[in-house]
Design an enzyme around this catalytic site. Sequence first.
Site, mmCIF file in Angstrom:
data_model
loop_
_atom_site.group_PDB
_atom_site.id
_atom_site.type_symbol
_atom_site.label_atom_id
_atom_site.label_comp_id
_atom_site.label_asym_id
_atom_site.label_seq_id
_atom_site.Cartn_x
_atom_site.Cartn_y
_atom_site.Cartn_z
ATOM 1 N N LYS A 100 0.856 -1.186 0.000
ATOM 2 C CA LYS A 100 0.000 0.000 0.000
ATOM 3 C C LYS A 100 0.890 1.233 0.000
ATOM 4 O O LYS A 100 1.998 1.218 0.530
ATOM 5 C CB LYS A 100 -0.906 -0.010 1.214
ATOM 6 N N HIS B 114 -3.196 1.853 5.050
ATOM 7 C CA HIS B 114 -2.721 3.130 4.528
ATOM 8 C C HIS B 114 -2.479 4.117 5.674
ATOM 9 O O HIS B 114 -1.527 4.895 5.656
ATOM 10 C CB HIS B 114 -3.737 3.724 3.541
ATOM 11 N N SER C 266 -7.412 3.459 -1.672
ATOM 12 C CA SER C 266 -7.448 3.253 -0.233
ATOM 13 C C SER C 266 -8.902 3.314 0.196
ATOM 14 O O SER C 266 -9.598 4.275 -0.128
ATOM 15 C CB SER C 266 -6.651 4.347 0.481
ATOM 16 N N ALA D 239 -9.894 3.818 3.128
ATOM 17 C CA ALA D 239 -9.980 4.862 4.153
ATOM 18 C C ALA D 239 -9.858 6.266 3.569
ATOM 19 O O ALA D 239 -10.541 7.184 4.014
ATOM 20 C CB ALA D 239 -8.894 4.652 5.202
#
Length: 198
Positions: A100, A126, A167, A169
Amino acid sequence: VFQVPGVYSLSGRIIHGWLNSGSPSGEGATTWGFGSDTGVPSPAAGQTSASETLASETSATQPSQSAGSGDAAEVRAAESAPAGTIAAIPEVQLGEGRFKYVLLRVTDAAGNSKVVVRGHPSAPYHDDIRRAVQRKLEPQGFQVAQLGGGRMKVDVAAETISVFGYSSAFGAAPHEVSAALVRRWRPFATVTTSYDGY
């Protein structure tokens, strides 16, 4: 092969703005509105979290010791810049393999900013990468803002770097910006981008 769009196109203005320490549409980095806590669990007593591992590896690794040799001019500039200045912060620090990554804007007290790419296989989330960078830079007076994330696959032997995904998030980083920074860091590598995959 991706080329940065012309300076008069919207995407060109955004990319050139990020690369030249400006911000898109004149907005500050804080307008992206990402929260700082994504509910990443703390490690059990006596264990080291992945973000602590990443922070120790990042602080111990010089830009020239990351995957590949990097852009010699940027490495020299970062190494010769006074500690604690924005110029001393390398634009790219990546591991090797599939991992990531996050795209971050680092801003100093004077309002100067720089967009940086960070990623490492030891970070399961992340947010672990963002937190590790914050722990390292915020005590020096820098602010760190998340611009998005994704995944990378770095193959040093084959000189290929794939930038893809998103990602959950933070949303997808503008992979073209990440790829432009990676190309400056590894000018002879083949860098590809895709918004597909996770």
